[in-house]
Design an enzyme around this catalytic site. Structure first.
Site, PDB file in Angstrom:
ATOM      1  N   ARG A  56       0.851  -1.204   0.000  1.00  0.00           N
ATOM      2  CA  ARG A  56       0.000   0.000   0.000  1.00  0.00           C
ATOM      3  C   ARG A  56       0.882   1.247   0.000  1.00  0.00           C
ATOM      4  O   ARG A  56       0.575   2.246  -0.632  1.00  0.00           O
ATOM      5  CB  ARG A  56      -0.951   0.005   1.209  1.00  0.00           C
ATOM      6  CG  ARG A  56      -1.617   1.369   1.432  1.00  0.00           C
ATOM      7  CD  ARG A  56      -2.932   1.322   2.187  1.00  0.00           C
ATOM      8  NE  ARG A  56      -2.922   0.447   3.340  1.00  0.00           N
ATOM      9  CZ  ARG A  56      -2.335   0.729   4.529  1.00  0.00           C
ATOM     10  NH1 ARG A  56      -1.698   1.864   4.695  1.00  0.00           N
ATOM     11  NH2 ARG A  56      -2.395  -0.142   5.511  1.00  0.00           N
ATOM     12  N   ASP A  63      -5.478  20.148 -13.615  1.00  0.00           N
ATOM     13  CA  ASP A  63      -5.881  18.846 -14.139  1.00  0.00           C
ATOM     14  C   ASP A  63      -5.471  18.840 -15.610  1.00  0.00           C
ATOM     15  O   ASP A  63      -6.042  19.555 -16.433  1.00  0.00           O
ATOM     16  CB  ASP A  63      -7.398  18.686 -13.962  1.00  0.00           C
ATOM     17  CG  ASP A  63      -7.909  17.331 -14.432  1.00  0.00           C
ATOM     18  OD1 ASP A  63      -7.254  16.726 -15.311  1.00  0.00           O
ATOM     19  OD2 ASP A  63      -8.965  16.888 -13.949  1.00  0.00           O
ATOM     20  N   LYS A  85      -7.661   8.097 -18.965  1.00  0.00           N
ATOM     21  CA  LYS A  85      -7.909   8.657 -20.291  1.00  0.00           C
ATOM     22  C   LYS A  85      -6.678   8.460 -21.189  1.00  0.00           C
ATOM     23  O   LYS A  85      -6.283   7.346 -21.416  1.00  0.00           O
ATOM     24  CB  LYS A  85      -8.322  10.117 -20.159  1.00  0.00           C
ATOM     25  CG  LYS A  85      -9.376  10.365 -19.056  1.00  0.00           C
ATOM     26  CD  LYS A  85     -10.716   9.703 -19.329  1.00  0.00           C
ATOM     27  CE  LYS A  85     -11.629   9.665 -18.110  1.00  0.00           C
ATOM     28  NZ  LYS A  85     -11.851  10.944 -17.441  1.00  0.00           N
TER      29      LYS A  85
HETATM   30  C1  PLP Z   1     -12.260  11.369 -16.168  1.00  0.00           C
HETATM   31  C2  PLP Z   1     -11.742  12.607 -15.589  1.00  0.00           C
HETATM   32  C3  PLP Z   1     -11.505  12.712 -14.215  1.00  0.00           C
HETATM   33  C4  PLP Z   1     -11.819  11.593 -13.246  1.00  0.00           C
HETATM   34  O1  PLP Z   1     -10.986  10.500 -13.443  1.00  0.00           O
HETATM   35  P1  PLP Z   1     -11.410   8.982 -13.085  1.00  0.00           P
HETATM   36  O2  PLP Z   1     -10.232   8.207 -13.499  1.00  0.00           O
HETATM   37  O3  PLP Z   1     -12.662   8.671 -13.849  1.00  0.00           O
HETATM   38  O4  PLP Z   1     -11.674   8.938 -11.608  1.00  0.00           O
HETATM   39  C5  PLP Z   1     -10.980  13.901 -13.751  1.00  0.00           C
HETATM   40  N1  PLP Z   1     -10.723  14.939 -14.571  1.00  0.00           N
HETATM   41  C6  PLP Z   1     -10.940  14.877 -15.901  1.00  0.00           C
HETATM   42  C7  PLP Z   1     -10.616  16.045 -16.755  1.00  0.00           C
HETATM   43  C8  PLP Z   1     -11.465  13.717 -16.457  1.00  0.00           C
HETATM   44  O5  PLP Z   1     -11.701  13.659 -17.770  1.00  0.00           O
END
Ligand code: PLP
Length: 380
Positions: free
Chosen positions: A43, A171, A196
Site C-alpha cells: 500500500r 488537471d 484517459k
Molecule cells: C475522467 C476525468 C476525471 C476523473 O478520473 P477517473 O479516473 O474517472 O476517476 C478527472 N478529470 C478529468 C478532466 C477527467 O476527464
C-alpha cells in the site's frame, strides 16, 4: 534530455539484471522482508507502481509522481492537503466529477468553499480577487476545459497566484504532457485521470499527481499510504505499457481531431465547432503559445436541440456513444444528459452546456472512416 517518446518508453525500465527481461515485472507481493530493499508493504510502495510513478513524473518534467486508484482519488487527495476553511478559486466548466466532489464533499465535509470565476480573461481582476479573499489558498485549473475546450494562460495565472502565496493545481487530463507541461509554467501540482490518454486503451481506471515540491510530495505521499487509494500492480503494468505509445497516439489524435474540426466547421448542420487548434477558437493564441497541438477533443453545437443531438448520436456507427475520452477508439457523448447531467440545469446553461452540445473524443482510426461516420449520421 532525451525526447518525449524515448522517455515514455525507457524511464526506469532497465532490462532485469537477473534474467534480462526488457519489460518490468508485475510485482504482486504485498509484503517484503526487511533489510532487502526500501519496500515494506505494497500500500505504501510497490516496485511496479514505483516504475510508473517515476515514468509519469518524468514525462511531466516533475520530480515526484504518485499514482492513485482513480482520477477522482488523485483529485480528492490533492484537495486533502488543504486546510478546513480554505477557499479554492476554480474555473467554471470543469470535469463533472470534480464539480460534484467540490460541492458534495469538499464544501460539506471539509468546509472548503469553491468560488467559480472566469479564469480565461483574468489579467485585471485576478489580483484583486486574491487580495480581497485571503482564504483562497489554491487555484484549480484544467489545462483544456471540459466540455468547452477553453485554454487559460497557465504561466500568467501562476505568476499572479504566487505573488499572493496561492498554489495552482492543474488537471492536465485533456492536454496530456505531450501537449503541455504545466510544472514548467509554474504550477504546484499536476493531476491526471490516467484512465484517459495516459493509459489510452479504455481498460484501466487510475489517477496520478505530480509535483516538484518536496513539502507537497510528503503531504501527498502521507495521504496516499494513509487513505490507501492505490492502484494494483497489474493496472500499473498496463499503464506502463500504454504510455509507450502516448506520443504516437497523441500526434494521431490531434491530426484526426483537426481534420474533424475543419470538416464540421463547414458543415451546414453544425452551428459551431470548438477546437483549440482552430483559428476561430477564442483561445487560439494561448493554445499556440502553450500547447504543442490542439489535442484530440472536439466539441460541437448542432443546429437544433435535444432531439437533433439524440438523433445524431443514435445514428453514429463507428463512434461509440459513451462517457470517458482519450482512448484509441472514437467516442461521442451529450454532456447535458451524460457527463454533466448532475450539474443543475440553470448552472449548466450558464456554463454554455446546452442541449445541442456534443463532445467528441476523436480516436486514432483512419480519418476517412471517422469523417464518413459523421457524414452519414448528420445526413439523417
Ligand atoms: C475522467 C476525468 C476525471 C476523473 O478520473 P477517473 O479516473 O474517472 O476517476 C478527472 N478529470 C478529468 C478532466 C477527467 O476527464
Amino acid at each position: 534530455m532525451e525526447g518525449f517518446g524515448t522517455l515514455s518508453i525507457h524511464t526506469s525500465q532497465e532490462p532485469n539484471p537477473i534474467n534480462g527481461a526488457v519489460c518490468p515485472a508485475i510485482e504482486l507481493s504485498t509484503t517484503y522482508v526487511s533489510n532487502k530493499s526500501n519496500f515494506e508493504y505494497s500500500r505504501c510502495s510497490n516496485p511496479t507502481r514505483k516504475i510508473l510513478e517515476e515514468l509519469i513524473a518524468r514525462t511531466e518534467c516533475g520530480k515526484y509522481g504518485m499514482c492513485f486508484s482513480s482520477g477522482m482519488a488523485a483529485i480528492s487527495s490533492t484537495i486533502n492537503i488543504l486546510k478546513p476553511g480554505d477557499n479554492i478559486l476554480s474555473i467554471g466548466d470543469i470535469y463533472g466529477g470534480t464539480h460534484k466532489y467540490f460541492s458534495k464533499v469538499a464544501e460539506k465535509l471539509n468546509n472548503i468553499k469553491v468560488i467559480y470565476v472566469d479564469l480565461i480573461n483574468i489579467k485585471n481582476t485576478l489580483p484583486d480577487t486574491l487580495r480581497n479573499n485571503p482564504k483562497i489558498t489554491c487555484i484549480w485549473l484544467e489545462s483544456v476545459t471540459n466540455p468547452l475546450l477553453r485554454v487559460c494562460d497557465i504561466e500568467e495565472i501562476c505568476s499572479i497566484a504566487h505573488k499572493f502565496n496561492v498554489m495552482v493545481f492543474v488537471d492536465n487530463t485533456f492536454a496530456t504532457p505531450y501537449n503541455v507541461k504545466p510544472l514548467n509554467l509554474g504550477v504546484d501540482i499536476v493531476v491526471h485521470s490516467v484512465t484517459k490518454y495516459l493509459n489510452g486503451h479504455s481498460d484501466v481506471i487510475m489517477g496520478c499527481a505530480i509535483t516538484n515540491s518536496e513539502t507537497i510530495r510528503d503531504k501527498l505521499k502521507f495521504i496516499q499510504s494513509c487513505v490507501g487509494a492505490v492502484p494494483s500492480p497489474f493496472d500499473c503494468y498496463m499503464v506502463i505499457r500504454g504510455m509507450k505509445t502516448l506520443h504516437l497516439r497523441m500526434k494521431k489524435h490531434a491530426e484526426n481531431a483537426l481534420e474533424v474540426a475543419e470538416y464540421l466547421e463547414k458543415h451546414p448542420k453544425i452551428e459551431r465547432v470548438y477546437y483549440p487548434g482552430l483559428k476561430s477558437h477564442p483561445n487560439y493564441e494561448t493554445t499556440l503559445k502553450q500547447m504543442k497541438t490542439g489535442g484530440g477533443m472536439v466539441t460541437i453545437l448542432l443546429k437544433g436541440g435535444l432531439k437533433e443531438s439524440t438523433v445524431f448520436l443514435g445514428n453514429l456507427k463507428l463512434f461509440a456513444v459513451a462517457v470517458s475520452l482519450g482512448c484509441v477508439e472514437s467516442l461521442a457523448e451529450l454532456p447535458a444528459t451524460m457527463t454533466h447531467g448532475s450539474i443543475p440545469r440553470e448552472e449548466r446553461l450558464q456554463l454554455g452546456i446546452t442541449d445541442n452540445l456534443c463532445r467528441l473524443s476523436v480516436g486514432v482510426e483512419n480519418i476517412e472512416d471517422i469523417i464518413n461516420d459523421l457524414e452519414q449520421a448528420l445526413r439523417k
